[in-house]
Design a protein around this motif. Structure first.
Motif, PDB file in Angstrom:
ATOM      1  N   LEU A 218       0.516  -1.276   0.260  1.00 53.48           N
ATOM      2  CA  LEU A 218      -0.114  -0.189   0.105  1.00 53.48           C
ATOM      3  C   LEU A 218       0.434   1.120  -0.053  1.00 53.48           C
ATOM      4  O   LEU A 218       1.907   0.887   0.127  1.00 53.48           O
ATOM      5  CB  LEU A 218      -1.039  -0.040   1.691  1.00 53.48           C
ATOM      6  CG  LEU A 218      -2.095  -1.356   1.311  1.00 53.48           C
ATOM      7  CD1 LEU A 218      -2.584  -0.510   2.640  1.00 53.48           C
ATOM      8  CD2 LEU A 218      -2.500  -0.853   0.215  1.00 53.48           C
TER       9      LEU A 218
ATOM     10  N   HIS B 287      -7.920  -1.488  -3.931  1.00 53.50           N
ATOM     11  CA  HIS B 287      -6.451  -1.035  -3.956  1.00 53.50           C
ATOM     12  C   HIS B 287      -6.216   0.505  -4.999  1.00 53.50           C
ATOM     13  O   HIS B 287      -6.288  -0.189  -6.186  1.00 53.50           O
ATOM     14  CB  HIS B 287      -6.102  -1.854  -4.015  1.00 53.50           C
ATOM     15  CG  HIS B 287      -4.259  -2.047  -3.454  1.00 53.50           C
ATOM     16  ND1 HIS B 287      -3.190  -0.914  -4.140  1.00 53.50           N
ATOM     17  CD2 HIS B 287      -3.048  -2.310  -3.249  1.00 53.50           C
ATOM     18  CE1 HIS B 287      -2.588  -0.390  -3.457  1.00 53.50           C
ATOM     19  NE2 HIS B 287      -2.074  -1.424  -2.776  1.00 53.50           N
ATOM     20  N   THR B 288      -5.764   1.185  -4.957  1.00 54.94           N
ATOM     21  CA  THR B 288      -6.082   2.495  -6.157  1.00 54.94           C
ATOM     22  C   THR B 288      -4.330   2.662  -6.030  1.00 54.94           C
ATOM     23  O   THR B 288      -3.889   3.505  -6.833  1.00 54.94           O
ATOM     24  CB  THR B 288      -6.538   4.136  -5.595  1.00 54.94           C
ATOM     25  OG1 THR B 288      -6.349   4.187  -4.441  1.00 54.94           O
ATOM     26  CG2 THR B 288      -7.933   3.440  -5.143  1.00 54.94           C
TER      27      THR B 288
ATOM     28  N   THR C 117      -4.196   4.414  -0.308  1.00 51.35           N
ATOM     29  CA  THR C 117      -4.601   3.691  -0.183  1.00 51.35           C
ATOM     30  C   THR C 117      -3.959   3.176   1.854  1.00 51.35           C
ATOM     31  O   THR C 117      -5.039   1.989   2.165  1.00 51.35           O
ATOM     32  CB  THR C 117      -3.910   2.384  -0.420  1.00 51.35           C
ATOM     33  OG1 THR C 117      -2.557   2.318  -0.913  1.00 51.35           O
ATOM     34  CG2 THR C 117      -4.204   2.085  -1.960  1.00 51.35           C
TER      35      THR C 117
END
Length: 336
Positions: A284, A315-316, A289
């Protein structure tokens, strides 16, 4: 939705996977956790802005632009991916970087800053928090025009009606994957920043009558302000796409995990980043995130997410920023 009528470039050849996070679910002792791996989208090191840029860059090419101009924070994932899209299309790229934390920009910094240089960004202009970002981008566009060139301005995070179509399309992708997997989600959790991802998902689910609630975890603004911003953006997207408006009550933003401010570390973020890495092998980032995952963990621990809920964490992306935060995220630092 008839999204095929909008021009689009394709930077990802297939759907991003939805994976079960069994170890994390067991560790937290509540909820069945899944992750939508939009960190695996195309362009350099992936991330959610890739979906937005597919529509934005198509519009830039339609307008015969030769240079992409955009704005972001000093470790902006959006700026990295805009630069990568420019490389893919044979365009130039100029960035306006906002120092949201005074003195935070360093040209020699690691993470995304290093990648701006590696990707050949033509020019970086550094401004301070509170400066007129649109005016700074417009100045770059006018400077290019004086040279006989054509710049195309992309808003911060790619979060306008055009860019947000990427996440209206993603909502349909999630619904199709759920159908194929025989899996009905009870809730989606996602970072809420510039708003295009959160708002686009809301429009996409609403247009498909999915009845799937979304909890946005704020990374910058107070909840009331962010909810107003997200709802206003959903109205713009829905109007542009020609679909039904999103009701105000569908917009839910939580600000308990913002901490002292945008990009500033919190103990909960550090715990979440290390937990996802050590239990699921998933990286992350500390700005988006990481704080969104801290919110997910916090909601589970507080019992606001039930033990039997099936939760999808979007999850970007953003893992390159990890390397600029190594002194904070390392095991030695976390143990102190």
């Amino acid at each position: 939705m008839q999204l095929a009528r909008f021009p689009r470039r394709r930077y990802t050849l297939s759907q991003t996977p939805i994976e079960r996070m069994e170890h994390l679910s067991g560790h937290l002792g509540g909820a069945q956790l899944y992750v939508k791996r939009d960190d695996l989208l195309g362009l350099t090191s992936g991330g959610n802005k890739t979906r937005k840029l597919e529509f934005l860059v198509a519009e830039a090419l339609k307008q015969r632009a030769d240079t992409l101009i955009t704005v972001g924070a000093v470790q902006s994932n959006h700026c990295r991916l805009t630069a990568a899209a420019a490389v893919r299309e044979g365009l130039k790229c100029r960035l306006v970087l906002e120092q949201r934390v005074p003195g935070s920009y360093r040209a020699d910094a690691s993470g995304n800053n290093f990648l701006f240089d590696l990707l050949g960004v033509e020019k970086i202009t550094v401004v301070n928090a509170g400066d007129d970002l649109n005016a700074a981008m417009e100045a770059e566009r006018q400077a290019l025009a004086a040279e006989g060139r054509t710049g195309y301005i992309i808003p911060g995070g790619g979060s306008n009606a055009i860019g947000s179509l990427g996440y209206a399309a993603c909502a349909e992708e999630i619904l199709q994957q759920g159908f194929d997997m025989g899996l009905e989600f009870d809730r989606v959790v996602v970072a809420s920043g510039s708003g295009g991802t959160h708002a686009g998902l809301l429009v996409g689910f609403n247009a498909n009558s999915a009845g799937l609630p979304i909890t946005g975890i704020n990374v910058r603004r107070p909840a009331a302000e962010q909810e107003a911003n997200i709802h206003a953006l959903t109205a713009q997207i829905a109007d542009y796409a020609g679909v039904a408006a999103v009701p105000r009550e569908a917009v839910v933003c939580r600000d308990e995990w913002v901490g002292p401010g945008y990009s500033l570390p919190t103990d909960e973020m550090v715990e979440a980043v290390r937990m996802f890495a050590s239990l699921e092998g998933i990286l992350l980032d500390p700005v988006y995130t990481g704080k969104a995952a801290a919110g997910l963990i916090g909601l589970i621990r507080a019992g606001e997410i039930g033990r039997d809920e099936r939760v999808l964490f979007v999850h970007t992306g953003g893992s390159p920023a990890l390397y600029a935060y190594q002194p904070i995220l390392s095991g030695a630092a976390a143990a102190q």
